[in-house]
Motif scaffolding. Sequence first.
Motif, PDB file in Angstrom:
ATOM      1  N   LEU A 109     -37.182   8.904  14.060  1.00  0.00           N
ATOM      2  CA  LEU A 109     -37.047  10.271  13.558  1.00  0.00           C
ATOM      3  C   LEU A 109     -36.126  11.093  14.450  1.00  0.00           C
ATOM      4  N   GLY A 110     -35.200  11.799  13.821  1.00  0.00           N
ATOM      5  CA  GLY A 110     -34.306  12.682  14.553  1.00  0.00           C
ATOM      6  C   GLY A 110     -32.967  12.062  14.905  1.00  0.00           C
ATOM      7  N   ASN A 111     -32.787  10.786  14.617  1.00  0.00           N
ATOM      8  CA  ASN A 111     -31.516  10.117  14.883  1.00  0.00           C
ATOM      9  C   ASN A 111     -30.682  10.061  13.608  1.00  0.00           C
ATOM     10  N   ASP A 112     -29.395   9.772  13.743  1.00  0.00           N
ATOM     11  CA  ASP A 112     -28.575   9.598  12.546  1.00  0.00           C
ATOM     12  C   ASP A 112     -28.579   8.141  12.085  1.00  0.00           C
ATOM     13  N   THR A 113     -29.203   7.277  12.857  1.00  0.00           N
ATOM     14  CA  THR A 113     -29.474   5.901  12.463  1.00  0.00           C
ATOM     15  C   THR A 113     -30.990   5.747  12.475  1.00  0.00           C
ATOM     16  N   LEU A 114     -31.537   5.396  11.318  1.00  0.00           N
ATOM     17  CA  LEU A 114     -32.993   5.316  11.174  1.00  0.00           C
ATOM     18  C   LEU A 114     -33.423   3.866  11.002  1.00  0.00           C
ATOM     19  N   GLY A 115     -34.650   3.581  11.444  1.00  0.00           N
ATOM     20  CA  GLY A 115     -35.214   2.251  11.335  1.00  0.00           C
ATOM     21  C   GLY A 115     -36.155   2.142  10.154  1.00  0.00           C
ATOM     22  N   PHE A 116     -36.149   0.973   9.515  1.00  0.00           N
ATOM     23  CA  PHE A 116     -37.010   0.686   8.372  1.00  0.00           C
ATOM     24  C   PHE A 116     -37.481  -0.751   8.488  1.00  0.00           C
ATOM     25  N   THR A 117     -38.558  -1.050   7.796  1.00  0.00           N
ATOM     26  CA  THR A 117     -38.990  -2.432   7.686  1.00  0.00           C
ATOM     27  C   THR A 117     -39.590  -2.657   6.308  1.00  0.00           C
ATOM     28  N   VAL A 118     -39.648  -3.918   5.917  1.00  0.00           N
ATOM     29  CA  VAL A 118     -40.185  -4.316   4.617  1.00  0.00           C
ATOM     30  C   VAL A 118     -41.233  -5.387   4.845  1.00  0.00           C
ATOM     31  N   LEU A 119     -42.405  -5.155   4.301  1.00  0.00           N
ATOM     32  CA  LEU A 119     -43.456  -6.177   4.269  1.00  0.00           C
ATOM     33  C   LEU A 119     -44.013  -6.234   2.858  1.00  0.00           C
ATOM     34  N   SER A 120     -44.768  -7.263   2.589  1.00  0.00           N
ATOM     35  CA  SER A 120     -45.454  -7.302   1.301  1.00  0.00           C
ATOM     36  C   SER A 120     -46.561  -6.242   1.306  1.00  0.00           C
ATOM     37  N   GLY A 121     -46.955  -5.813   0.131  1.00  0.00           N
ATOM     38  CA  GLY A 121     -48.055  -4.857   0.031  1.00  0.00           C
ATOM     39  C   GLY A 121     -49.315  -5.391   0.697  1.00  0.00           C
ATOM     40  N   SER A 147     -39.985  11.734  -0.432  1.00  0.00           N
ATOM     41  CA  SER A 147     -39.666  11.596   0.998  1.00  0.00           C
ATOM     42  C   SER A 147     -38.237  12.033   1.307  1.00  0.00           C
ATOM     43  N   ASN A 148     -38.088  12.641   2.458  1.00  0.00           N
ATOM     44  CA  ASN A 148     -36.780  12.919   3.034  1.00  0.00           C
ATOM     45  C   ASN A 148     -36.718  12.220   4.378  1.00  0.00           C
ATOM     46  N   MET A 149     -35.630  11.522   4.606  1.00  0.00           N
ATOM     47  CA  MET A 149     -35.462  10.804   5.854  1.00  0.00           C
ATOM     48  C   MET A 149     -34.145  11.226   6.500  1.00  0.00           C
TER      49      MET A 149
END
Length: 168
Positions: A109-121, A147-149
């Motif tokens: 949060l707060g960077n211009d490059t954001l981290g994400f991940t994907v998992l199964s539900g 959502s806003n990121m």
Amino acid sequence: MENLYKELRSFFANDIDVNDLFDSEAIIWIDWREDDEDVVNYFNDMMDEPIDIQTVSNGKPYGDDIVLKNGNKELQIPYGDEQDRDVTIKYFNDFVKPDYEVRWFAESLGNDTLGFTVLSGAEWAKLDDEFGADTVRYYFEPINLESNMFNLDMDEVSALLELRENNR
């Protein structure tokens, strides 16, 4: 995908720290200037069953729209006047649920490059059950169509950072 789950589980079990997680393959780093089709491909790379991607001409200055396909299910991402990372991420996430879920790595949060991940539900549910939904959500914020990121202004970022600090 099993390795991604294991890395996140190791983090929540305190076997690795947040700095190790930053450097792990469990986090996809997306710059605010990233091409939207690349964003979808990054998420697909984390999934056992990737989503088919096509583009369709729309006559708009920003270029073609992205169409997601999975079996009989299809969605043309509803961009407004321009392509936007937030819109791409939100609609991709909505499209792959409940089989998969994209979450925002809140430490970015707060960077211009954001981290994400994907998992199964099911994997997110196992983490929630084992470590508590509040703890998992503190680090990996669920994404919905509201959502806003990348589109947060500095006041919103400051307020969210303060809220996170108060909830440690």
